[in-house]
Design a protein around this motif. Structure first.
Motif, PDB file in Angstrom:
ATOM      1  N   ALA A  65       0.831  -1.207   0.000  1.00 41.23           N
ATOM      2  CA  ALA A  65       0.000   0.000   0.000  1.00 41.23           C
ATOM      3  C   ALA A  65       0.864   1.256   0.000  1.00 41.23           C
ATOM      4  O   ALA A  65       0.571   2.232  -0.699  1.00 41.23           O
ATOM      5  N   GLY A  66       1.941   1.224   0.785  1.00 41.10           N
ATOM      6  CA  GLY A  66       2.813   2.396   0.869  1.00 41.10           C
ATOM      7  C   GLY A  66       3.488   2.719  -0.446  1.00 41.10           C
ATOM      8  O   GLY A  66       3.507   3.883  -0.880  1.00 41.10           O
ATOM      9  N   LEU A  67       4.043   1.711  -1.118  1.00 36.40           N
ATOM     10  CA  LEU A  67       4.731   1.964  -2.386  1.00 36.40           C
ATOM     11  C   LEU A  67       3.744   2.337  -3.485  1.00 36.40           C
ATOM     12  O   LEU A  67       4.035   3.183  -4.326  1.00 36.40           O
ATOM     13  N   ARG A  68       2.559   1.701  -3.477  1.00 36.90           N
ATOM     14  CA  ARG A  68       1.575   2.063  -4.503  1.00 36.90           C
ATOM     15  C   ARG A  68       1.090   3.503  -4.301  1.00 36.90           C
ATOM     16  O   ARG A  68       0.831   4.222  -5.268  1.00 36.90           O
ATOM     17  N   SER A  69       0.967   3.916  -3.040  1.00 37.67           N
ATOM     18  CA  SER A  69       0.542   5.295  -2.784  1.00 37.67           C
ATOM     19  C   SER A  69       1.613   6.286  -3.225  1.00 37.67           C
ATOM     20  O   SER A  69       1.304   7.390  -3.671  1.00 37.67           O
ATOM     21  N   PHE A  70       2.894   5.903  -3.118  1.00 36.14           N
ATOM     22  CA  PHE A  70       3.972   6.774  -3.590  1.00 36.14           C
ATOM     23  C   PHE A  70       3.965   6.832  -5.110  1.00 36.14           C
ATOM     24  O   PHE A  70       4.121   7.913  -5.713  1.00 36.14           O
ATOM     25  N   LEU A  71       3.769   5.683  -5.757  1.00 31.75           N
ATOM     26  CA  LEU A  71       3.692   5.668  -7.218  1.00 31.75           C
ATOM     27  C   LEU A  71       2.517   6.498  -7.706  1.00 31.75           C
ATOM     28  O   LEU A  71       2.563   7.091  -8.794  1.00 31.75           O
ATOM     29  N   ASN A  72       1.475   6.578  -6.902  1.00 32.37           N
ATOM     30  CA  ASN A  72       0.291   7.362  -7.271  1.00 32.37           C
ATOM     31  C   ASN A  72       0.637   8.825  -7.540  1.00 32.37           C
ATOM     32  O   ASN A  72      -0.037   9.505  -8.317  1.00 32.37           O
ATOM     33  N   PHE A  73       1.710   9.329  -6.897  1.00 31.18           N
ATOM     34  CA  PHE A  73       2.135  10.711  -7.118  1.00 31.18           C
ATOM     35  C   PHE A  73       2.565  10.948  -8.563  1.00 31.18           C
ATOM     36  O   PHE A  73       2.609  12.089  -9.010  1.00 31.18           O
ATOM     37  N   TYR A  74       2.937   9.878  -9.267  1.00 25.46           N
ATOM     38  CA  TYR A  74       3.405  10.011 -10.646  1.00 25.46           C
ATOM     39  C   TYR A  74       2.340   9.631 -11.667  1.00 25.46           C
ATOM     40  O   TYR A  74       2.592   9.678 -12.870  1.00 25.46           O
ATOM     41  N   GLN A  75       1.151   9.244 -11.203  1.00 24.65           N
ATOM     42  CA  GLN A  75       0.064   8.904 -12.110  1.00 24.65           C
ATOM     43  C   GLN A  75      -0.674  10.164 -12.543  1.00 24.65           C
ATOM     44  O   GLN A  75      -0.766  11.130 -11.785  1.00 24.65           O
ATOM     45  N   PRO A  76      -1.225  10.189 -13.748  1.00 24.71           N
ATOM     46  CA  PRO A  76      -2.072  11.328 -14.155  1.00 24.71           C
ATOM     47  C   PRO A  76      -3.201  11.514 -13.142  1.00 24.71           C
ATOM     48  O   PRO A  76      -3.738  10.538 -12.607  1.00 24.71           O
ATOM     49  N   PHE A  77      -3.561  12.746 -12.885  1.00 25.83           N
ATOM     50  CA  PHE A  77      -4.564  13.005 -11.850  1.00 25.83           C
ATOM     51  C   PHE A  77      -5.906  12.362 -12.184  1.00 25.83           C
ATOM     52  O   PHE A  77      -6.661  12.002 -11.285  1.00 25.83           O
ATOM     53  N   THR A  78      -6.194  12.195 -13.462  1.00 24.89           N
ATOM     54  CA  THR A  78      -7.455  11.572 -13.839  1.00 24.89           C
ATOM     55  C   THR A  78      -7.495  10.090 -13.478  1.00 24.89           C
ATOM     56  O   THR A  78      -8.570   9.484 -13.462  1.00 24.89           O
ATOM     57  N   GLU A  79      -6.338   9.494 -13.194  1.00 22.13           N
ATOM     58  CA  GLU A  79      -6.268   8.073 -12.839  1.00 22.13           C
ATOM     59  C   GLU A  79      -6.100   7.844 -11.336  1.00 22.13           C
ATOM     60  O   GLU A  79      -6.147   6.696 -10.879  1.00 22.13           O
ATOM     61  N   ARG A  80      -5.913   8.904 -10.589  1.00 25.94           N
ATOM     62  CA  ARG A  80      -5.527   8.725  -9.193  1.00 25.94           C
ATOM     63  C   ARG A  80      -6.645   8.195  -8.305  1.00 25.94           C
ATOM     64  O   ARG A  80      -6.380   7.507  -7.330  1.00 25.94           O
ATOM     65  N   ALA A  81      -7.888   8.506  -8.624  1.00 28.52           N
ATOM     66  CA  ALA A  81      -8.983   8.035  -7.774  1.00 28.52           C
ATOM     67  C   ALA A  81      -9.056   6.510  -7.767  1.00 28.52           C
ATOM     68  O   ALA A  81      -9.208   5.885  -6.707  1.00 28.52           O
ATOM     69  N   SER A  82      -8.919   5.894  -8.939  1.00 26.07           N
ATOM     70  CA  SER A  82      -8.973   4.433  -8.998  1.00 26.07           C
ATOM     71  C   SER A  82      -7.759   3.807  -8.321  1.00 26.07           C
ATOM     72  O   SER A  82      -7.869   2.785  -7.642  1.00 26.07           O
ATOM     73  N   ASN A  83      -6.595   4.434  -8.495  1.00 20.26           N
ATOM     74  CA  ASN A  83      -5.390   3.934  -7.822  1.00 20.26           C
ATOM     75  C   ASN A  83      -5.515   4.083  -6.316  1.00 20.26           C
ATOM     76  O   ASN A  83      -5.105   3.193  -5.549  1.00 20.26           O
ATOM     77  N   ALA A  84      -6.086   5.195  -5.873  1.00 25.76           N
ATOM     78  CA  ALA A  84      -6.258   5.424  -4.439  1.00 25.76           C
ATOM     79  C   ALA A  84      -7.203   4.396  -3.832  1.00 25.76           C
ATOM     80  O   ALA A  84      -7.015   3.962  -2.683  1.00 25.76           O
ATOM     81  N   ALA A  85      -8.204   4.005  -4.576  1.00 25.62           N
ATOM     82  CA  ALA A  85      -9.134   2.986  -4.078  1.00 25.62           C
ATOM     83  C   ALA A  85      -8.418   1.664  -3.856  1.00 25.62           C
ATOM     84  O   ALA A  85      -8.665   0.962  -2.858  1.00 25.62           O
ATOM     85  N   LEU A  86      -7.504   1.314  -4.757  1.00 29.74           N
ATOM     86  CA  LEU A  86      -6.721   0.088  -4.592  1.00 29.74           C
ATOM     87  C   LEU A  86      -5.791   0.197  -3.391  1.00 29.74           C
ATOM     88  O   LEU A  86      -5.658  -0.744  -2.599  1.00 29.74           O
ATOM     89  N   VAL A  87      -5.157   1.355  -3.235  1.00 36.47           N
ATOM     90  CA  VAL A  87      -4.297   1.590  -2.066  1.00 36.47           C
ATOM     91  C   VAL A  87      -5.097   1.435  -0.778  1.00 36.47           C
ATOM     92  O   VAL A  87      -4.639   0.804   0.192  1.00 36.47           O
ATOM     93  N   THR A  88      -6.291   1.991  -0.756  1.00 35.05           N
ATOM     94  CA  THR A  88      -7.131   1.928   0.439  1.00 35.05           C
ATOM     95  C   THR A  88      -7.471   0.485   0.797  1.00 35.05           C
ATOM     96  O   THR A  88      -7.429   0.101   1.976  1.00 35.05           O
ATOM     97  N   ARG A  89      -7.792  -0.328  -0.203  1.00 36.50           N
ATOM     98  CA  ARG A  89      -8.096  -1.735   0.069  1.00 36.50           C
ATOM     99  C   ARG A  89      -6.886  -2.463   0.645  1.00 36.50           C
ATOM    100  O   ARG A  89      -7.018  -3.257   1.582  1.00 36.50           O
ATOM    101  N   GLU A  90      -5.715  -2.186   0.079  1.00 34.74           N
ATOM    102  CA  GLU A  90      -4.500  -2.850   0.572  1.00 34.74           C
ATOM    103  C   GLU A  90      -4.138  -2.372   1.975  1.00 34.74           C
ATOM    104  O   GLU A  90      -3.725  -3.172   2.824  1.00 34.74           O
ATOM    105  N   ALA A  91      -4.306  -1.089   2.231  1.00 30.24           N
ATOM    106  CA  ALA A  91      -4.031  -0.560   3.573  1.00 30.24           C
ATOM    107  C   ALA A  91      -5.017  -1.133   4.586  1.00 30.24           C
ATOM    108  O   ALA A  91      -4.626  -1.498   5.716  1.00 30.24           O
TER     109      ALA A  91
END
Length: 423
Positions: free
Chosen positions: A109-135
């Motif tokens: 969850a921690g590394l995916r959340s850091f990688l999220n900083f480099y994702q396009p903002f339009t994709e971050r909500a879906s990535n954040a949802a995955l991070v939240t599930r893993e956390a």
């Protein structure tokens, strides 16, 4: 210390107060190699009893040594996007093979959340949802998992939700034990203006593991933010040499040498930056060049860049505002900020990276010009900082440093609406 003979291992463990060299606790363990994870847990429990504290237990007993080895090899050095993706893949394997291993889920969850900083903002909500599930999975297995809590903090937008983020940060600080996430406590404190507290926290974490690249990076940032530029430079130099793929130290070292007026070092680093690339920090170069030679022509060039960026994108980021004010363009900075969007737009012009749209630079000791203007609290109200300060009573260090009544001005702008971050 560890000694091995055939299928047996002897571990001698010593807990020492580094400041006095006093041994607080010691013990020796003779075990067969297949018991190594049990020994690890036994040592942890002994230390916890010796200190009279409750440490989070390490849930390694249920995983095989080869899976644990994959986990150990997934600790990033450069934090470059390609490195993060590689380790995320490894950790996905770890969590598949050891679904009850809390530390694996937490680091994932921690590394995916850091990688999220480099994702396009339009994709971050879906990535954040995955991070939240893993956390959530990590915290269901270990409620004290620092990495999972840090991941929850990282998926909160860079500004506008400081009250919520501050509550998560407090939970991270109250969590016993250690984890990768503990190194970001001081990093986040700077975004809320707590520069002295940030320095104390990052120095503490740095002392625990001075070779960890991110701990070194955050302590150097905190030193520079508090005005200790000379103490930050050696740490940055070491990182530039030791972790060549890490982009953060090069740009920070450029600014540090610019503050110190060491232009020979700046020239060396500009050449290095051309080779390595600065990613989201490329705007540092024109600022450093204007600071080095602040002729009317160069300042006008910076002014044109500032207005041109706003005309093109409709937005402005905090770093450009701070740099502009430092170069003498205080009025221009506030005039631009008055009508420009402060966050991303979801286009290719958005700023990527962990420092994109962060408020840390507003409180940099070496650049007080933007804070010294009484329009500063209004800007902070739009960012959600005033809401945080008034709600928590935890005022930034600049409260007693600016040439006006900071608390009173913040009270005046209490009801200024926060800008919508948009993502």
């Amino acid at each position: 210390s560890i000694r091995r003979a055939a299928g047996r291992v002897r571990i001698s463990a010593h807990l020492v107060d580094a400041s006095t060299q006093t041994t607080l606790w010691s013990d020796r363990y003779d075990r067969r190699l297949e018991d190594i994870f049990s020994v690890q847990d036994e040592i942890s429990e002994s230390i916890a009893r010796a200190l009279g504290q409750t440490f989070s237990s390490f849930s390694s007993a249920s995983i095989s040594p080869d899976v644990y080895d994959v986990y150990l090899r997934s600790s990033p050095q450069s934090y470059a996007p390609e490195e993060l993706r590689r380790y995320i893949g490894q950790l996905e394997e770890v969590t598949q093979r050891a679904p009850d291993f809390a530390q694996g889920w937490g680091r994932l969850a921690g590394l995916r959340s850091f990688l999220n900083f480099y994702q396009p903002f339009t994709e971050r909500a879906s990535n954040a949802a995955l991070v939240t599930r893993e956390a959530d999975r990590a915290l269901s297995l270990d409620p004290q998992n620092i990495d999972a809590k840090t991941a929850q903090l990282f998926v909160i937008q860079p500004f506008g939700r400081f009250v919520e983020a501050g509550a998560i940060l407090d939970r991270i600080r109250e969590t016993p034990g250690t984890g990768d996430g503990s190194r970001y406590i001081g990093w986040y404190l700077r975004t809320m203006g707590h520069i002295r507290e940030s320095l104390e926290e990052t120095e503490r974490v740095y002392r625990l593991d001075a070779l960890d690249p991110m701990s070194a990076n955050t302590v150097a940032l905190a030193r520079m933010a508090s005005g200790k530029v000379a103490e930050a430079i050696p740490v940055y130099e070491d990182l530039v040499a030791r972790v060549p793929d890490m982009s953060f130290p090069v740009t920070s070292l450029l600014r540090a040498y610019a503050y110190a007026n060491d232009w020979a070092a700046v020239e060396r680093l500009i050449a290095l930056a051309t080779e390595r690339g600065l990613r989201e920090f490329r705007d540092t170069l024109p600022f450093v060049q204007a600071k080095r030679n602040p002729t009317p022509e160069n300042i006008d060039d910076w002014r044109s860049r500032l207005r041109g960026h706003v005309e093109k994108t409709g937005g402005i980021d905090i770093s450009r505002l701070v740099y502009s004010a430092h170069l003498g363009l205080v009025n221009e900075a506030y005039e631009v900020a008055q009508t420009a969007r402060l966050g991303p737009a979801g286009t290719d012009d958005d700023i990527m990276g962990p420092d994109g749209y962060r408020t840390s630079l507003l409180f940099q000791a070496g650049m007080p010009e933007i804070r010294n203007d009484p329009r500063f609290p209004h800007l902070c109200a739009r960012l959600g900082l005033v809401e945080y300060w008034l709600t928590t009573g935890r005022w930034p260090d600049c409260v007693d440093e600016v040439p006006y009544d900071f608390r009173a001005e913040c009270e005046k702008v209490r009801h200024v609406p926060k800008d919508k971050f948009g993502f």
